[in-house]
Design an enzyme around this catalytic site. Structure first.
Site, PDB file in Angstrom:
ATOM      1  N   TRP A 196       2.425   1.625  -3.406  1.00  8.58           N
ATOM      2  CA  TRP A 196       1.471   2.100  -4.403  1.00  8.58           C
ATOM      3  C   TRP A 196       1.447   3.625  -4.445  1.00  8.58           C
ATOM      4  CZ3 TRP A 196      -2.952   5.144  -3.965  1.00  8.58           C
ATOM      5  CH2 TRP A 196      -3.776   5.189  -5.098  1.00  8.58           C
ATOM      6  N   HIS A 197       1.617   4.261  -3.293  1.00 13.37           N
ATOM      7  CA  HIS A 197       1.584   5.718  -3.252  1.00 13.37           C
ATOM      8  C   HIS A 197       2.839   6.336  -3.862  1.00 13.37           C
ATOM      9  CE1 HIS A 197      -1.703   4.983  -0.401  1.00 13.37           C
ATOM     10  NE2 HIS A 197      -2.080   6.224  -0.636  1.00 13.37           N
ATOM     11  N   GLY A 198       3.931   5.596  -3.912  1.00 14.34           N
ATOM     12  CA  GLY A 198       5.155   6.123  -4.508  1.00 14.34           C
ATOM     13  C   GLY A 198       6.363   5.312  -4.089  1.00 14.34           C
ATOM     14  N   THR A 244       0.833  -1.205   0.000  1.00 11.34           N
ATOM     15  CA  THR A 244       0.000   0.000   0.000  1.00 11.34           C
ATOM     16  C   THR A 244       0.869   1.258   0.000  1.00 11.34           C
ATOM     17  OG1 THR A 244      -1.766  -1.143   1.216  1.00 11.34           O
ATOM     18  CG2 THR A 244      -1.798   1.264   1.236  1.00 11.34           C
TER      19      THR A 244
END
Length: 450
Positions: A306-308, A303
């Protein structure tokens, strides 16, 4: 093209809606697909081919997968699944993580996860492969949710895509209301509070007092919430105007009594995606405590990723994973016994995790936490007057933001939605939002960067 821009609100959206409503019902998917392509091209013309290729590749592979699957999920179906997922993840990794691309296509993190969910559901036999390229293309490119979600499963909109949609007056009313509330959340609350966080960054973390550091943490928490929730409400509102029920993405997360509950209420569609397509396939909580802990930590690490690709995102995800594990194994039962202490716990812990999310380097994170907890020789009286100065400037937005985190406010408005005072208030809120737009630079939605 931002939802919170004059170009969108007073040019693109009205013109598109007129054309859409005048289009015969059976051709509205054509209009929606064309309008969505125009919308994306205006904002990101160089990457429209990436989006359209995503539609075409996944349409072809799922058709082959489904057409050959009369004997169940065999080796051919698995190969086609891996080929589709390999393509989708490969494109995402190239643009987002490889460092080889010159930019990041708008919405790629969201529409990649959306099409991957569709491919997996077809492979599992949950839904049939879409036979119409037009309907699949409309589903993936639909402009209300294209840039920042909510991540919409195909099953959520399949019926609406496949029939002649009739938009009722109640849908238009609800859609406009969500659009107005979402717009106000963005430009009146989030953008204004965002200037406080920007001011703190300009001052420098090592030059702020402990009080201002804490106010900054709470302010960023509110900014991110109203920015992202505002976008999600606007997306749902526009979806209703088009005849679609897009999924709810936020359910008052700051009333939660645990970090686990918070993340069931925050970015709900992303949480659903990781639960259904990562956590449960890994075994979920069905294979013992150690495996459950491993699965939770892995899901939260992914997770964060996924954001960076920044280390602070991975660290943020791992911290949340550890907190969820600690609650599950030890303190969860104690949190349930006291509503007051559990709320205080969430309101103390969540802003701290957002600081790890927001600050891009570990040294800066260390400096900020030293300001938050000046117990290790750092000192707290760097600039003792800064807190009062900033509080005076931002107290209306901070108080308003806190009140709008409470569900009873929305429930009262919904109960009295026909009241002339409530209607007039919505009208005033819209035009005040327009006024704020006219007197401030266009600020992109924060999750558009992910």
């Amino acid at each position: 093209m931002l939802f919170s821009s004059f170009e969108f609100l007073f040019r693109f959206l009205p013109v598109f809606l007129v054309i859409y409503y005048l289009t015969p019902k059976k051709f509205r998917n054509v209009t929606l697909l064309g309008g969505s392509i125009v919308f994306y091209t205006i904002g990101e013309a160089g990457y429209i081919t990436i989006l359209l290729a995503c539609v075409l590749v996944n349409y072809t592979l799922t058709r082959l997968m489904y057409r050959k699957s009369t004997d169940g999920r065999g080796i051919r179906q698995k190969r086609l699944l891996l080929l589709a997922l390999g393509y989708d993840l490969g494109v995402l990794f190239f643009f987002k993580y490889s460092g080889l691309a010159s930019g990041l296509p708008l919405g790629i993190s969201f529409y990649t996860f959306q099409i991957m969910a569709y491919v997996i559901d077809v492979y599992r036999g949950r839904i049939p492969a879409e036979q119409s390229l037009l309907r699949l293309g409309t589903y993936l490119t639909m402009f209300p949710q294209l840039i920042s979600g909510p991540i919409t499963n195909y099953a959520d909109v399949r019926v609406a895509l496949g029939r002649e949609r009739t938009i009722k007056a109640r849908q238009l009313e609800e859609g406009m209301k969500l659009l107005i509330i979402g717009l106000a959340a963005k430009v009146v609350i989030a953008d204004r509070i965002g200037t406080l966080w920007n001011s703190i960054r300009m001052i420098g973390f090592d030059s702020i007092s402990t009080k201002l550091a804490w106010m900054g943490a709470f302010a960023y928490s509110l900014q991110l919430y109203f920015d992202f929730a505002g976008y999600s409400m606007m997306a749902r509102g526009i979806g209703k105007m088009l005849g679609f029920e897009l999924p709810v993405n936020f359910r008052y997360p700051y009333i939660s009594k645990s970090v686990t509950e918070f993340w069931r209420r925050w970015h709900i569609t992303l949480g659903r995606w990781f639960r259904e397509y990562v956590y449960i396939p890994l075994g979920g909580n069905r294979k013992g405590t150690l495996r459950t802990v491993f699965n939770l930590l892995l899901v939260w690490a992914v997770t964060g990723f996924w954001h960076g690709g920044g280390l602070h995102f991975i660290l943020w995800g791992m911290i949340l994973g550890l907190l969820v594990v600690i609650e599950k194994l030890w303190i969860g039962k104690w949190l349930k016994k006291s509503k007051i202490l559990s709320h205080v716990y969430v309101l103390f812990v969540i802003p701290l995790t957002w600081m790890v999310f927001a600050i891009p380097t570990l040294p800066e994170i260390g400096v900020y936490f030293a300001r938050l907890f000046p117990f290790f020789g750092v000192g707290s009286a760097v600039n003792p007057g800064d807190f009062a100065k900033e509080l005076t400037l931002f107290i209306p937005e901070l108080v308003g933001g806190i009140l709008l985190c409470i569900p009873q406010v929305y429930r009262w408005c919904e109960k009295h939605r026909k009241n002339v005072i409530v209607v007039a208030a919505l009208f005033a809120v819209f035009w005040y939002s327009v006024y704020r737009m006219a007197n401030a630079a266009n600020n992109p939605f924060m999750y558009a960067n992910f």
